[in-house]
Motif scaffolding. Structure first.
Motif, PDB file in Angstrom:
ATOM      1  N   ALA A  81      -8.102   2.212  -2.314  1.00  0.00           N
ATOM      2  CA  ALA A  81      -7.624   2.438  -0.953  1.00  0.00           C
ATOM      3  C   ALA A  81      -6.829   3.729  -0.865  1.00  0.00           C
ATOM      4  CB  ALA A  81      -6.761   1.271  -0.491  1.00  0.00           C
ATOM      5  N   LEU A  82      -6.934   4.392   0.281  1.00  0.00           N
ATOM      6  CA  LEU A  82      -6.098   5.534   0.620  1.00  0.00           C
ATOM      7  C   LEU A  82      -5.270   5.156   1.827  1.00  0.00           C
ATOM      8  CD1 LEU A  82      -5.288   8.526   0.248  1.00  0.00           C
ATOM      9  CD2 LEU A  82      -7.133   9.113   1.865  1.00  0.00           C
ATOM     10  N   ALA A  83      -3.957   5.231   1.684  1.00  0.00           N
ATOM     11  CA  ALA A  83      -3.037   4.928   2.776  1.00  0.00           C
ATOM     12  C   ALA A  83      -2.455   6.253   3.264  1.00  0.00           C
ATOM     13  CB  ALA A  83      -1.929   3.995   2.304  1.00  0.00           C
ATOM     14  N   VAL A  84      -2.907   6.704   4.430  1.00  0.00           N
ATOM     15  CA  VAL A  84      -2.489   7.992   4.974  1.00  0.00           C
ATOM     16  C   VAL A  84      -1.325   7.753   5.937  1.00  0.00           C
ATOM     17  CG1 VAL A  84      -3.228  10.075   6.163  1.00  0.00           C
ATOM     18  CG2 VAL A  84      -4.888   8.756   4.834  1.00  0.00           C
ATOM     19  N   ALA A  85      -0.158   8.284   5.589  1.00  0.00           N
ATOM     20  CA  ALA A  85       1.037   8.042   6.405  1.00  0.00           C
ATOM     21  C   ALA A  85       1.208   6.537   6.621  1.00  0.00           C
ATOM     22  CB  ALA A  85       0.955   8.785   7.739  1.00  0.00           C
ATOM     23  N   ALA A  86       1.072   5.780   5.546  1.00  0.00           N
ATOM     24  CA  ALA A  86       1.111   4.315   5.625  1.00  0.00           C
ATOM     25  C   ALA A  86       1.727   3.729   4.360  1.00  0.00           C
ATOM     26  CB  ALA A  86      -0.291   3.762   5.849  1.00  0.00           C
ATOM     27  N   PRO A  87       2.995   4.024   4.072  1.00  0.00           N
ATOM     28  CA  PRO A  87       3.582   3.571   2.800  1.00  0.00           C
ATOM     29  C   PRO A  87       3.737   2.063   2.686  1.00  0.00           C
ATOM     30  CG  PRO A  87       5.268   4.539   4.220  1.00  0.00           C
ATOM     31  CD  PRO A  87       3.950   4.830   4.864  1.00  0.00           C
ATOM     32  N   TYR A  88       4.117   1.410   3.782  1.00  0.00           N
ATOM     33  CA  TYR A  88       4.275  -0.042   3.725  1.00  0.00           C
ATOM     34  C   TYR A  88       2.912  -0.712   3.535  1.00  0.00           C
ATOM     35  CZ  TYR A  88       5.221  -4.836   5.256  1.00  0.00           C
ATOM     36  OH  TYR A  88       5.295  -6.206   5.344  1.00  0.00           O
TER      37      TYR A  88
END
Length: 209
Positions: A81-88
């Motif tokens: 997975a890549l979480a872009v501007a999505a740390p939580y």
């Protein structure tokens, strides 16, 4: 403040009641310390129905909206997975057994969330949000809204990969799910949401005579 108790209240009153029925996802949200993903001075607000500031103008998406996006993605243990501007969201996905990279545009954001992401086993990267790092992801997610279809994010999905994001051009937005197939990309609208629009994912104004 009893953050563990606050997490349970959040899941019971914001997540379960909004049709998030995946028990694994509920358990992951009960385990991930949301208070560590915002400005420490705002930790008391982490479990409210608000978009809490992290740093440099970035804010956390409301918990119920993150939960609904993740459930729509149908993440599976062992996927990437890549979480872009999505740390939580990155930490929740890691808790679900995915291999996750969290990308931010500002080092100031990672200064706040980096320690918790490291403990969650999430890789981090600082780069323009319009240029996603890596490729071949099963899942891409963002806690910020975009003003236009994020073609660069879709490009790093493998066939069968899914992208969940909010598209917003005015006061209201719609969460959408993209699925990449061999012949193209499908799009399905999910629910109303209005998180802040990511500046880097807003087209430059065009002028006409």
């Amino acid at each position: 403040m009893d953050f563990a108790a606050a997490r349970k209240v959040m899941v019971d009153s914001q997540v379960r009641v909004n049709d998030v029925t995946d028990r694994g996802l509920q358990a992951a949200m009960l385990a991930v310390p949301r208070e560590r993903f915002c400005d420490p001075a705002r930790a008391f607000s982490a479990y409210g129905e608000v978009e809490v500031e992290i740093a440099a103008g970035r804010r956390l998406m409301q918990a119920r909206e993150v939960a609904k996006l993740i459930q729509a993605l149908d993440p599976r243990e062992g996927e990437t997975a890549l979480a872009v501007a999505a740390p939580y969201a990155a930490a929740v996905l890691a808790r679900l057994g995915l291999t996750v990279t969290a990308q931010e545009a500002e080092a100031a954001v990672l200064d706040v969330v980096g320690p918790a992401l490291s403990e969650a086993g999430v890789e981090t990267a600082v780069a323009s949000l319009s240029q996603p790092v890596g490729e071949g992801y099963d899942v891409v997610i963002s806690e910020g809204a975009v003003a236009v279809r994020p073609e660069a994010w879709l490009a790093v999905l493998k066939v069968g990969g899914r992208l969940a994001v909010v598209e917003r051009t005015g006061p209201n937005g719609r969460a959408v799910l993209y699925v990449k197939g061999r012949e193209g990309v499908s799009r399905r609208e999910l629910f109303d949401a209005a998180p802040p629009v990511l500046a880097e994912m807003t087209p430059a104004p065009a002028f006409a005579l």
